[in-house]
Structure formats: C-alpha cells, structure tokens
Design an enzyme around this catalytic site. Structure first.
Site, PDB file in Angstrom:
ATOM      1  N   ARG A 173       1.024  -1.191  -0.198  1.00  0.00           N
ATOM      2  CA  ARG A 173       0.014   0.165  -0.102  1.00  0.00           C
ATOM      3  C   ARG A 173       0.796   1.145   0.104  1.00  0.00           C
ATOM      4  O   ARG A 173       0.907   1.985  -0.882  1.00  0.00           O
ATOM      5  CB  ARG A 173      -0.903   0.086   1.270  1.00  0.00           C
ATOM      6  CG  ARG A 173      -2.183   1.115   1.183  1.00  0.00           C
ATOM      7  CD  ARG A 173      -1.691   2.393   1.549  1.00  0.00           C
ATOM      8  NE  ARG A 173      -0.919   2.316   3.042  1.00  0.00           N
ATOM      9  CZ  ARG A 173      -0.681   3.416   3.783  1.00  0.00           C
ATOM     10  NH1 ARG A 173      -0.545   4.705   2.747  1.00  0.00           N
ATOM     11  NH2 ARG A 173       0.026   3.532   4.687  1.00  0.00           N
ATOM     12  N   ASP A 174       1.601   1.308   1.042  1.00  0.00           N
ATOM     13  CA  ASP A 174       2.251   2.802   1.102  1.00  0.00           C
ATOM     14  C   ASP A 174       3.496   2.769   0.158  1.00  0.00           C
ATOM     15  O   ASP A 174       3.803   3.785  -0.332  1.00  0.00           O
ATOM     16  CB  ASP A 174       3.072   2.813   2.586  1.00  0.00           C
ATOM     17  CG  ASP A 174       3.427   4.265   3.087  1.00  0.00           C
ATOM     18  OD1 ASP A 174       3.170   5.095   2.344  1.00  0.00           O
ATOM     19  OD2 ASP A 174       4.007   4.165   3.884  1.00  0.00           O
ATOM     20  N   HIS A 223       5.458   4.421  12.782  1.00  0.00           N
ATOM     21  CA  HIS A 223       5.558   4.292  11.275  1.00  0.00           C
ATOM     22  C   HIS A 223       6.615   5.355  11.094  1.00  0.00           C
ATOM     23  O   HIS A 223       6.410   6.673  11.147  1.00  0.00           O
ATOM     24  CB  HIS A 223       4.135   4.759  10.753  1.00  0.00           C
ATOM     25  CG  HIS A 223       4.286   4.714   9.439  1.00  0.00           C
ATOM     26  ND1 HIS A 223       3.678   4.095   8.580  1.00  0.00           N
ATOM     27  CD2 HIS A 223       4.975   5.662   8.524  1.00  0.00           C
ATOM     28  CE1 HIS A 223       3.900   4.276   7.524  1.00  0.00           C
ATOM     29  NE2 HIS A 223       4.550   5.176   7.282  1.00  0.00           N
ATOM     30  N   HIS A 279       9.663   6.970   8.595  1.00  0.00           N
ATOM     31  CA  HIS A 279      10.178   7.270   7.138  1.00  0.00           C
ATOM     32  C   HIS A 279      11.712   7.343   7.215  1.00  0.00           C
ATOM     33  O   HIS A 279      12.078   7.996   8.253  1.00  0.00           O
ATOM     34  CB  HIS A 279       9.402   8.101   6.462  1.00  0.00           C
ATOM     35  CG  HIS A 279       8.228   7.766   5.840  1.00  0.00           C
ATOM     36  ND1 HIS A 279       7.953   7.716   4.485  1.00  0.00           N
ATOM     37  CD2 HIS A 279       7.078   7.422   6.552  1.00  0.00           C
ATOM     38  CE1 HIS A 279       6.756   7.534   4.155  1.00  0.00           C
ATOM     39  NE2 HIS A 279       6.102   7.124   5.519  1.00  0.00           N
ATOM     40  N   CYS A 301       6.184  10.184   0.515  1.00  0.00           N
ATOM     41  CA  CYS A 301       5.204  11.070   1.026  1.00  0.00           C
ATOM     42  C   CYS A 301       5.169  12.047  -0.482  1.00  0.00           C
ATOM     43  O   CYS A 301       6.147  12.725  -0.515  1.00  0.00           O
ATOM     44  CB  CYS A 301       5.332  11.632   2.062  1.00  0.00           C
ATOM     45  SG  CYS A 301       4.105  12.726   2.386  1.00  0.00           S
ATOM     46  N   ASN A 310       9.428   3.751   4.009  1.00  0.00           N
ATOM     47  CA  ASN A 310       9.620   3.662   5.692  1.00  0.00           C
ATOM     48  C   ASN A 310      10.838   2.936   5.482  1.00  0.00           C
ATOM     49  O   ASN A 310      11.630   2.528   4.871  1.00  0.00           O
ATOM     50  CB  ASN A 310       8.483   2.626   6.130  1.00  0.00           C
ATOM     51  CG  ASN A 310       7.235   3.028   5.939  1.00  0.00           C
ATOM     52  OD1 ASN A 310       7.005   4.435   5.957  1.00  0.00           O
ATOM     53  ND2 ASN A 310       6.253   2.321   6.136  1.00  0.00           N
TER      54      ASN A 310
END
Length: 322
Positions: A29-30, A223, A225, A256, A265
């Site tokens: 997803r991310d 979470h 990054h 992002c 991440n």
C-alpha cells in the site's frame, strides 16, 4: 507481550524492551501507491504468499480509495480475499473515509487504518479534511462497524507527528490531542507516524513516552520514514517505550507526496534484522525475506529501492532469535 530490561537512553529511568515485535508489511500500500509501476494482481498475491511463507503475519494489502485516484490499489478487495485464506495472517487496509470503511467491513479486513494528519496544512492537502473532521468521520465508522456486528479493528494513525513539509513544526500537544480525540471517537487503537522523516530518537522517545502515558497498550505501532537515514534509530527509541509493532516496506519503497525526495519506511528486511540481532523475535526467516526482496526488485525495475542488508548480507555471527 513479555518484556526484558534494557538500558535507558537517558537519565536513570528504567525502560523495558519487548521480547517479540511485529514487522507490519505496508509495501503493498504505502510503497506501491508512491511509484509509477502498476504491479499486476498476480504479482501482489505472490508477494503476499511469499511474505507469509517468510513468517510475516501482518500485511497491509492496499487501500479502499477510488481507482481513478490510485490505480495501483484498484484490486484491494481481491487482495483482502486472497490474504484471508492464509493461516494466521492479520490483513490490514487503509481507509480515508466512511465509504472506504464500508468496503473494508464488507471485505472482512482484520484492521482498517484511518490516517489523520496532526498538521492542519497536510491534512487539507492529503485528505481535504481538517484533523477534527477526520475524527468526526471515525465516529461514523465506529457506529457503522458496530451496527454491522463486524470484528474489523479501527486504528487511527496520527501522521506528521514530528513535523510537516508544508506547515513546519507540529506541536506535540496537538499530536496528543488528535490521538486522544481518535480514541474518544471510537478508534480501538492508535499509532504515530513520522510521515516526512523529520523525527530523531530523542524526539521519538519523548513523544512516545507521552503517548503511552495517555493510550497505554492502545498505542500499537510506530511508522518511521527513512528520509534522512534515521528510521531504524527511531525504531530503537520507540522500542524503549514498549512499542512492539512497526510498519515497514520491502526494499524501502514508497514516500510521501508532500516530502519531495523522501524515501519510504524502514526497509522490512533491515528492520527485521535489527530486531532479530538484538534478540527480539519477529518470526521472520530473513533468508526467505531477502529472496522475496530480490524478486520484488526484479518486478520494480527502474524504481528507486532502498535498504542495506540485501547488499551486505547476513553476518556470520547472526543467529535468529528463538
């Protein structure tokens, strides 16, 4: 989870460290939502299957958003259905609004993550809602979930918890206010995210200690990054507060849209190695995870990948934690 004593990062305060930790894979997803490659559904299923075989037991398989906005994630419902066939796998999805929550409940996802940005500017840019409007939406999601008799957990993810590329400083008091508001609105648990890679270990320790004092065990995940190479250091700081679940993306993919140049991440393989080498069990077979990374890297040729373990390999002294 059981804990062991660990040396404090500062002062004389006694801290604890988990004996076990969860690496929640969010690359599907991310990671995929932030790159141009649209991975075929069959490849995604293979990724999920191989990650499960490697020992990963929590995977965020996609997001219920309109396909016109994120065509990379248009197959989320099919992926949830597939992932639910794998024994012991906790299947998560991201949902930005009530319609997404309806889809998550219909698909019988185990967890729906609702993102809330503590930065007012980032919240408007990312979700077109203020933080308080997101909280109101969570209350509707809780009512919908309860009325349906669903067991899907609601996790409120507080993003830009350490700063924002649009707004700059985000006050800790506002982060904690948003977190408490999510719990009051009916979220089952909450997590904190360094969305744009501004965090450092000292800041993580301070904020997570404050958050744990308010939310206790309901503060479930960190979470981080790796924009400036501090993701694993920040994980270590959060570990000292007792947090034992962390998001990560295989090969560190993602980023992002409001942090140009930001990487994803912490790389899942690097994070799993850190934890296992520290004596914190993850249940992950690193040889299998590295083999999966090699496969995914071939699928994503031309995309920017990150991480270091794949290049250096496991040290001869490495022994998995029992």
């Amino acid at each position: 989870m059981s804990r062991v004593r660990a040396k404090p990062l500062h002062g004389d305060k006694t801290v604890t460290q988990p004996r076990r930790a969860v690496v929640r894979e969010v690359g599907l997803r991310d990671g995929l939502q932030s790159i141009s490659t649209v991975l075929p559904t069959a490849r995604k299923k293979e990724w999920i299957r191989d990650a499960h075989a490697a020992g990963q037991r929590e995977i965020e398989v996609g997001s219920f958003v309109p396909a016109r906005l994120l065509p990379q994630l248009a197959d989320t419902a099919e992926l949830v259905a597939y992932a639910k066939t794998l024994p012991g796998l906790v299947v998560s999805v991201l949902v930005p609004n009530l319609r997404g929550a309806e889809s998550a409940i219909d698909a019988q996802a185990d967890v729906m993550l609702v993102p809330l940005s503590a930065s007012h500017a980032h919240s408007l840019a990312n979700l077109r809602r203020t933080p308080d409007e997101v909280v109101a939406e969570v209350a509707k999601m809780r009512a919908l979930r309860d009325a349906a008799g669903s067991k899907t957990l609601i996790e409120g993810g507080v993003g830009t918890a350490f700063g924002c590329t649009l707004q700059g400083e985000v006050a800790a008091v506002e982060v904690l206010r948003c977190m408490q508001a999510l719990l009051d609105a009916g979220a089952d648990r909450v997590s904190l995210a360094d969305t744009v890679g501004y965090a450092n270990p000292a800041a993580v320790l301070r904020l997570f200690e404050q958050a744990r004092a308010i939310a206790g065990e309901r503060l479930c995940c960190g979470h981080f990054h790796d924009t400036r190479g501090l993701a694993l250091a920040n994980v270590y700081a959060a570990l000292q507060t007792g947090v034992d679940r962390f998001d990560a993306t295989l090969a560190g993919i993602g980023g992002c849209p409001h942090a140009p140049g930001a990487s994803g991440n912490a790389a899942s393989e690097d994070l799993a190695f850190l934890l296992e080498d520290m004596g914190i069990a993850t249940g992950i077979d690193l040889h299998r995870l590295l083999a999966l990374r090699h496969k995914v890297a071939a699928w994503l040729q031309g995309e920017v990948l990150h991480g270091t373990l794949w290049r250096a390999g496991l040290p001869k002294t490495f022994a998995p934690t029992a």
